[in-house]
Design an enzyme around this catalytic site. Structure first.
Site, PDB file in Angstrom:
ATOM      1  N   CYS A  84      -5.241 -54.426  13.976  1.00  0.00           N
ATOM      2  CA  CYS A  84      -5.149 -53.320  14.940  1.00  0.00           C
ATOM      3  C   CYS A  84      -3.894 -53.486  15.785  1.00  0.00           C
ATOM      4  O   CYS A  84      -3.462 -54.583  16.073  1.00  0.00           O
ATOM      5  CB  CYS A  84      -6.397 -53.372  15.818  1.00  0.00           C
ATOM      6  SG  CYS A  84      -6.456 -52.185  17.149  1.00  0.00           S
ATOM      7  N   TYR A 319       5.753 -38.988  42.648  1.00  0.00           N
ATOM      8  CA  TYR A 319       5.060 -39.217  41.377  1.00  0.00           C
ATOM      9  C   TYR A 319       3.575 -39.499  41.658  1.00  0.00           C
ATOM     10  O   TYR A 319       3.032 -40.517  41.248  1.00  0.00           O
ATOM     11  CB  TYR A 319       5.660 -40.402  40.618  1.00  0.00           C
ATOM     12  CG  TYR A 319       7.145 -40.377  40.421  1.00  0.00           C
ATOM     13  CD1 TYR A 319       7.698 -39.786  39.291  1.00  0.00           C
ATOM     14  CD2 TYR A 319       8.000 -40.958  41.349  1.00  0.00           C
ATOM     15  CE1 TYR A 319       9.061 -39.776  39.095  1.00  0.00           C
ATOM     16  CE2 TYR A 319       9.369 -40.947  41.152  1.00  0.00           C
ATOM     17  CZ  TYR A 319       9.909 -40.361  40.033  1.00  0.00           C
ATOM     18  OH  TYR A 319      11.259 -40.364  39.843  1.00  0.00           O
ATOM     19  N   GLU A 340       4.382 -34.168  42.510  1.00  0.00           N
ATOM     20  CA  GLU A 340       4.009 -34.482  41.129  1.00  0.00           C
ATOM     21  C   GLU A 340       4.425 -33.302  40.253  1.00  0.00           C
ATOM     22  O   GLU A 340       4.321 -32.151  40.653  1.00  0.00           O
ATOM     23  CB  GLU A 340       2.492 -34.730  41.105  1.00  0.00           C
ATOM     24  CG  GLU A 340       1.803 -34.560  39.781  1.00  0.00           C
ATOM     25  CD  GLU A 340       2.238 -35.566  38.730  1.00  0.00           C
ATOM     26  OE1 GLU A 340       2.343 -36.763  39.037  1.00  0.00           O
ATOM     27  OE2 GLU A 340       2.488 -35.129  37.588  1.00  0.00           O
ATOM     28  N   CYS A 415       5.411 -49.496  36.203  1.00  0.00           N
ATOM     29  CA  CYS A 415       4.756 -49.966  34.976  1.00  0.00           C
ATOM     30  C   CYS A 415       5.795 -50.497  33.995  1.00  0.00           C
ATOM     31  O   CYS A 415       5.471 -50.779  32.844  1.00  0.00           O
ATOM     32  CB  CYS A 415       3.921 -48.850  34.349  1.00  0.00           C
ATOM     33  SG  CYS A 415       4.852 -47.359  34.025  1.00  0.00           S
TER      34      CYS A 415
END
Ligand code: SAH
Length: 460
Positions: A84, A319, A340, A415
């Protein structure tokens, strides 16, 4: 002069010692200075490696056998881990995963941000780094005996692996996928066949409110009609009373995108609910919601600590998505402005504010890099700016308008450590000083890293 040839050849098997790890979690070993990247290799290990790709300056290998094992190697608990593509780090102890992520952040801070002295803290990890995901979207296929199967795609293919469980999913998600698969098989519903673009059931999606226990089931079909709809609903909801919402989504297109345009609630509510800390959120089939609420809480707590609000501040949350961070900030500030790009997310943000009786947060639809300069022209002078951009980082125009607004503090949630480091350099050059970086492990067993960073305006 003839070009130097790489010291290895495709398909040969060599003995390699791994010295390092890449950001993806691949082992790196060198042959006469020529690096080979090998998935599942760990630093300190000696292994038999088959060379599978040879490029001018580096190559790729496949791990055949580990001869000397690292103490960091663990047996992956998932049966299909090596097939996977979902997880990359199950073969690595959790403490090593965390130190790898810290090392990655330190590395980009130095190399990309030229921020040698910025303290990078130990990542905030999970006590139990399994079964954390509140959302599963899994493709449906058929076994040879005609029963439905569900599983993720085998790496680099669209072959569905037949799997019963995914160990990073919250248990109710696994159980619901299994139940829907069984009930749909009993009712004779066909799976979708990607190659021929025929058949019916494409994906099963399940979302769980980890704090409320609410479950939403989304069934994605190629066909406009969901066969045996009433029986399907009856059997699912009788057996699983926590299912508060069943949604039918139609996706007629030949595409990798999971959800199609048409969405109908066929049982219960359009929304399920969940809470993070003391804030309640409404989640619909299509809305964005953080997939690991436990760690999201840790991330937001840190962002709030770094924002250091005393109650009188004006804050911008750029954001802002469905307003998750904004609502936490609003509880501690005088006023929060969120921006946003996705209109539906802004609608959700407004609803979530009302749901929590928060009336000091305003949300705007638009590109942060356009709305911010406009706010500035209107005379808006924030004390604190929080940004949480997608992987590509902040737009340069946004960084410029942040600098022009001269907030006391900036809190940067990211991130992607590489674009974070790039943007921090621009903010440093513009008069801000990076104080600390706190990585938070939102996605254990995978190679993703989130960070919260605190910057202060430099004394002039
Ligand atoms: N802070 C939110 C969402 C972060 S994800 C949370 O924690 O839940 C990043 C968000 O930025 C997404 O919702 C995405 O739609 C939005 N986005 C992407 N580009 C944008 C832009 N140029 N201007 C404003 N928002 C943008």
């Amino acid at each position: 002069m003839p070009k130097p040839q790489p010291p290895v050849q495709k398909n040969e098997t060599i003995t390699l010692t791994f010295e390092d790890l890449t950001h993806e979690g691949n082992g790196v070993g060198k042959v006469d200075g020529y690096p080979l990247f090998v998935p599942y290799g760990l630093p300190g290990e000696k292994a038999q490696v088959k060379v599978i790709k040879v490029k001018k300056n580096f190559g790729f290998g496949k791990l055949i056998e580990v001869e000397e094992e690292s103490d960091d190697r663990v047996t992956p608990p998932c049966d299909v881990y090596y097939q996977c593509g979902g997880c990359q780090l199950q073969h690595m102890s959790y403490s090593r995963q965390l130190s790898m992520k810290k090392g990655q952040v330190e590395n980009v801070m130095k190399k990309i941000g030229h921020l040698e002295h910025v303290p990078v803290h130990d990542p905030i990890g999970m006590n139990d780094p399994w079964r954390y995901r509140n959302k599963i979207q899994i493709p449906v296929g058929e076994k040879e005996n005609g029963e439905l199967k569900t599983g993720f795609y085998q790496k680099r293919t669209h072959n569905i692996i037949d799997m019963d469980t995914c160990l990073i999913q919250d248990e109710p998600n696994d159980r619901m996928v299994e139940a829907v698969r069984r009930i749909a098989t009993e009712l004779g519903i066909d799976a979708y066949h990607e190659e021929s673009h025929r058949g019916v059931l494409r994906h099963i999606m399940v979302r769980t409110g980890q704090q409320t226990g609410d479950i939403m089931v989304v069934l994605v079909t190629r066909t406009k009609k969901l066969p045996h709809q009433d029986k399907l609903i009856e059997r699912i909801t009788e057996a699983y009373p926590n299912v508060k919402s069943i949604v039918h989504n139609v996706n007629k297109d030949k595409t990798n995108v999971i959800l199609g345009k048409e969405t109908n609630v066929i049982y219960g509510d359009q929304y399920i609910y969940d809470t993070i800390g003391d804030i309640k959120f409404m989640i619909s089939a299509k809305s964005f919601y953080q997939v690991n609420p436990t760690q999201t809480k840790a991330l937001y707590d840190k962002a709030l600590e770094y924002a250091d609000l005393r109650g009188g501040e004006t804050v911008i949350d750029a954001y802002c998505g469905i307003g998750t961070i904004s609502l936490f900030l609003a509880e501690a500030a005088k006023k929060v402005y969120g921006v946003e790009i996705v209109p539906d997310a802004v609608k959700d943000a407004k609803k979530n504010a009302r749901l929590n009786n928060i009336d000091n947060a305003e949300f705007y639809v638009g590109q942060a890099e356009e709305i911010m300069p406009w706010w500035r022209k209107q005379g808006l002078r924030p004390d604190v700016i929080v940004v949480d951009p997608p992987r590509k980082g902040c737009d340069e125009a946004l960084l410029t308008s942040m600098l022009e607004m001269e907030p006391e503090r900036i809190v940067y949630v990211s991130c992607n450590p590489s674009t974070l480091a790039r943007d921090l350099r621009i903010l440093e050059d513009g008069g801000y000083e990076t104080q600390e970086v706190q990585p938070v492990d939102q996605f254990p067993q995978t190679n993703h890293v989130e960070c919260v960073t605190w910057l202060d305006k430099k004394e002039r």
